[in-house]
Design an enzyme around this catalytic site. Structure first.
Site, PDB file in Angstrom:
ATOM      1  N   CYS A  49      42.564  36.484  33.418  1.00 45.82           N
ATOM      2  CA  CYS A  49      41.421  35.216  33.329  1.00 45.82           C
ATOM      3  C   CYS A  49      41.476  34.575  32.080  1.00 45.82           C
ATOM      4  O   CYS A  49      41.381  33.601  31.880  1.00 45.82           O
ATOM      5  CB  CYS A  49      40.284  36.128  33.943  1.00 45.82           C
ATOM      6  SG  CYS A  49      40.022  36.504  35.530  1.00 45.82           S
ATOM      7  N   THR A  50      41.580  35.430  31.030  1.00 49.21           N
ATOM      8  CA  THR A  50      41.387  35.190  29.584  1.00 49.21           C
ATOM      9  C   THR A  50      42.859  34.009  29.436  1.00 49.21           C
ATOM     10  O   THR A  50      42.419  33.040  28.694  1.00 49.21           O
ATOM     11  CB  THR A  50      41.356  36.242  28.459  1.00 49.21           C
ATOM     12  OG1 THR A  50      40.084  36.866  28.793  1.00 49.21           O
ATOM     13  CG2 THR A  50      41.507  35.713  27.292  1.00 49.21           C
TER      14      THR A  50
END
Length: 156
Positions: A49-50
């Site tokens: 996600c990052t």
């Protein structure tokens, strides 16, 4: 399992309102007249996600050039979103779907219980879903070029 009757291409996008990382309310129906991109993702400060959100950040000028409203949606809290956005200098608004109602309405359910599927919905200026990419396992993030192409397609 995603409900096939909900949030399919060609259907009107279900309206919703959520708080962003600053605590302000954001409502989908307030965005009529422009293309909207909903980027559902499993969670703040997780590796994939990052990378996904930082990739959007790194391509932000390309997204802005489309004129689309691009928002991230996950089950994290307003405070978590604020911290995540500040930590990674994220320019996009992050919406807190803490009870997962919006993700469920859109059929963005992960195979992992309690998690949101990494998903992209591109909604045209009239509120119609024009692009849908739901990844229940979420191991691979959507490509920015594909999302930007979907935005351009929705504008025609």
């Amino acid at each position: 399992m995603a409900n096939p009757s909900k949030a399919q291409e060609g259907q009107t996008a279900p309206d919703f309102a959520l708080q962003d990382g600053e605590g302000a309310q954001w409502r989908l129906s307030d965005q009529r007249g422009k293309v909207v991109v909903l980027l559902f993702y499993p969670g703040d400060e997780t590796p994939i996600c990052t990378r996904q959100m930082c990739s959007v950040r790194d391509r932000w000028e390309d997204y802005v050039a489309t004129g689309a409203e691009v928002v991230g949606v996950s089950t994290n809290t307003v405070d978590s979103h604020k911290s995540f956005a500040e930590h990674h200098d994220l320019p996009l608004r992050l919406l807190a779907d803490v009870d997962q109602k919006v993700a469920n309405t859109y059929g963005a359910q992960s195979l992992i219980p309690g998690k949101v599927a990494r998903s992209v919905f591109v909604i045209d200026a009239n509120g119609i879903i024009r692009y849908r990419d739901v990844r229940p396992l979420g191991l691979f993030r959507p490509k920015d070029d594909d999302i930007i192409a979907a935005i351009r397609e929705a504008q025609q």
